[in-house]
Design an enzyme around this catalytic site. Structure first.
Site, PDB file in Angstrom:
ATOM      1  N   LYS A  94      54.407  80.889  79.511  1.00 40.45           N
ATOM      2  CA  LYS A  94      53.292  79.958  79.292  1.00 40.45           C
ATOM      3  C   LYS A  94      52.783  79.477  80.646  1.00 40.45           C
ATOM      4  O   LYS A  94      53.592  79.184  81.542  1.00 40.45           O
ATOM      5  CB  LYS A  94      53.789  78.785  78.441  1.00 40.45           C
ATOM      6  CG  LYS A  94      52.707  77.784  78.022  1.00 40.45           C
ATOM      7  CD  LYS A  94      53.286  76.688  77.113  1.00 40.45           C
ATOM      8  CE  LYS A  94      52.207  75.734  76.618  1.00 40.45           C
ATOM      9  NZ  LYS A  94      52.730  74.685  75.710  1.00 40.45           N
ATOM     10  N   SER A 128      50.395  74.246  71.191  1.00 44.88           N
ATOM     11  CA  SER A 128      49.629  74.682  72.328  1.00 44.88           C
ATOM     12  C   SER A 128      50.144  75.987  72.956  1.00 44.88           C
ATOM     13  O   SER A 128      49.424  76.618  73.728  1.00 44.88           O
ATOM     14  CB  SER A 128      49.650  73.596  73.406  1.00 44.88           C
ATOM     15  OG  SER A 128      50.971  73.387  73.875  1.00 44.88           O
ATOM     16  N   SER A 184      54.447  72.256  69.722  1.00 46.80           N
ATOM     17  CA  SER A 184      53.762  73.374  70.397  1.00 46.80           C
ATOM     18  C   SER A 184      54.537  74.672  70.510  1.00 46.80           C
ATOM     19  O   SER A 184      53.960  75.691  70.882  1.00 46.80           O
ATOM     20  CB  SER A 184      53.322  72.950  71.787  1.00 46.80           C
ATOM     21  OG  SER A 184      52.127  72.248  71.704  1.00 46.80           O
TER      22      SER A 184
HETATM   23  N1  GLN Z   1      49.497  69.407  68.759  1.00 47.94           N
HETATM   24  C1  GLN Z   1      50.153  68.365  69.472  1.00 47.94           C
HETATM   25  C2  GLN Z   1      49.210  67.729  70.468  1.00 47.94           C
HETATM   26  O1  GLN Z   1      48.081  68.080  70.469  1.00 47.94           O
HETATM   27  C3  GLN Z   1      51.381  68.870  70.125  1.00 47.94           C
HETATM   28  C4  GLN Z   1      51.134  69.539  71.416  1.00 47.94           C
HETATM   29  C5  GLN Z   1      52.402  69.947  72.112  1.00 47.94           C
HETATM   30  O2  GLN Z   1      53.474  69.967  71.532  1.00 47.94           O
HETATM   31  N2  GLN Z   1      52.275  70.211  73.379  1.00 47.94           N
HETATM   32  O3  GLN Z   1      49.577  66.894  71.218  1.00 47.94           O
END
Ligand code: GLN
Length: 486
Positions: free
Chosen positions: A80, A155, A179
């Site tokens: 990532k 994400s 995420s």
């Molecule tokens: N969807 C969640 C957010 O927008 C989680 C994102 C994540 O875990 N980085 O914050």
């Protein structure tokens, strides 16, 4: 030999040791797959072909010389683009870091480098990990290999999509509120959110420092067990990593689950959720029962407050963490005026809408007069959510839940409505607030789209969730299903 990219980590390890193929051949097959499919999937931001092939050749030379090598050595990993990698562009999918080349490795990267891993390149994500679909990338959206019109989740969508499309052998992601778990479910791969503090966050762009965690995606839970052993543990550069024992996960997962108590929380089966998702979770519960586990109905009463609390706590920490991107130190710098206009113009141009939205919400919620009404309340809810889990874990060993209310949705479907997007996180955020670990494994399909189940465990009890996931994969084949991409 063709299609070595399809191997699991353990298969690749065995093949390399038996001399069936070289690391260069394995690595080359991954790049061939990337070149064949990434025009469609759009997972990679940066390819690292030269360094990867050099890493592969280094393995092959050492292997030939009879050196003893780590099981991770010579094996290609997808990263990532939020992990700092020495000399390799690291953007966090943000225009503000579009040309940033870190002079150092994140702790996880350093560990993998020391083990001799092969770094394929850096993959797409929601900008600074803010989002649940990878549509918030500052560059381009990634697509779900099972249906290119749908999101891969986020994400860490690039990691999950690239792995599901067999562009690498395993992948690294981060999980703050879901995420890793959500994209694992949407793309039909296995993914682990570790307990807060289990893996060092050093060198990973901070989003919500009190919630951020780092973890692997893989094609099997056995693979995850192996990877975790190498990335987990105390790091002096991250003071939130306590010196708790790192278990021998690959051994622990061999134990069966007879007599294990699996909690099924009633708050996670809500009206309006996809029937296929609900049925897959209940079928998995049945499977666990057949395997000798005991299913116990439980309640986690503050579940419905968790999303609201998270979307205060997260922006508050974001507003502080994003302050370092000011156009002065690194990244995009619009040097066409006085100091204030450098700040304003660099941030206006460099940061995307979701990041700006969170900076504004967080700054507002933390300001004098609002702090008590928002941040403090959210922190109180966080405690209640944690206490719910503490209570539940007095009676059960793990908790089984859905991952998201429905399978992967269409690109563009939720991007215009942040609230809709936030609600996707209802089943992943509570465990994040409590600092727990959670494993997602594929458990079937709903209308031809993959559906995962979430197995939550106590803080630092990764060995139990991995054991449950691995034992499940011994009696099911869902993790072996592949998207039809050509
Ligand atoms: N969807 C969640 C957010 O927008 C989680 C994102 C994540 O875990 N980085 O914050």
């Amino acid at each position: 030999m063709a299609e070595l990219n399809k191997l699991t980590l353990l298969e690749a390890f065995a093949g390399l040791r038996e001399g069936k193929f070289t690391s260069r051949e394995l690595t080359q097959d991954c790049f061939d797959q990337i070149k064949k499919l990434d025009d469609k999937v759009k997972a990679f931001i940066t390819l690292n072909e030269d360094e990867a092939l050099a890493q592969a050749d280094a393995f092959d030379a050492k292997f030939k010389a009879g050196e003893s090598l780590s099981p991770l050595a010579g094996i290609p990993v997808i990263i990532k683009d939020i992990f700092c990698t020495t000399g390799l562009k690291t953007t966090a999918a943000s225009k503000i870091l579009a040309d940033y080349v870190p002079p150092f490795d994140a702790d996880t990267i350093k560990r993998l480098r020391d083990e001799g891993a092969v770094f394929l390149g850096k993959v797409n994500m929601d900008e600074f990990a803010m989002g649940g679909s990878t549509e918030n990338s500052g560059f381009f959206p990634t697509r779900n290999p099972w249906d290119l019109e749908r999101v891969p989740g986020g994400s860490s969508g690039g990691s999950a999509a690239a792995l599901a499309a067999d562009m690498g052998i395993y992948a690294l992601g981060t999980d703050t509120g879901g995420s890793i778990r959500e994209p694992a479910s949407f793309c039909g791969v296995s993914g682990l959110k570790v307990s807060y503090g289990r893996v060092s966050r050093y060198g990973v762009m901070a989003m919500t420092s009190s919630l951020d965690t780092i973890g692997p995606f893989a094609k099997s839970v056995e693979d995850i067990a192996l990877i975790l052993k190498y990335i987990a543990g105390r790091d002096v550069k991250d003071s939130t990593t306590p010196d708790v024992v790192v278990d021998d996960y690959s051994e622990e997962i061999k134990k069966d689950i007879k007599g294990l108590k699996v909690g099924l929380p009633k708050e996670y089966f809500v009206e309006g959720m996809d029937a296929g998702v609900r049925d897959r979770v209940l079928e998995a519960a049945k499977k666990f029962e057949e395997m000798g586990a005991e299913i116990i109905d439980i309640s986690l009463p503050h579940t419905d407050l968790a999303v609201a609390a998270y979307y205060i706590i997260c922006p508050c920490e974001v507003s502080s963490n994003m302050a370092r991107y000011d156009g002065m130190r690194y990244g995009l710098s619009k040097r066409d005026g006085d100091l204030l206009s450098i700040y304003l113009n660099s941030r206006a141009e460099g940061l995307g809408a979701e990041v700006k939205r969170r900076i504004m919400i967080g700054t507002y919620a933390l300001s004098a007069g609002y702090y008590d009404a928002y941040y403090k309340k959210a922190m109180q809810i966080r405690t209640l959510v944690r206490q719910d889990f503490d209570e539940a874990f007095k009676d059960v060993d793990v908790i089984l839940t859905p991952v998201a209310p429905a399978p992967a949705y269409k690109l563009g479907e939720k991007i215009g409505d942040p609230l809709k997007m936030y609600l996707e996180d209802v089943f992943t955020i509570p465990a994040s607030l409590a600092g727990l670990c959670g494993l997602v494994v594929p458990a079937g399909f709903s209308e031809n789209l993959p559906v995962g189940i979430q197995i939550l465990g106590k803080r630092f009890d990764e060995k139990t969730v991995l054991r449950v996931g691995h034992q499940y994969q011994l009696v099911t084949d869902w993790h072996k299903s592949k998207p039809n991409l050509s």
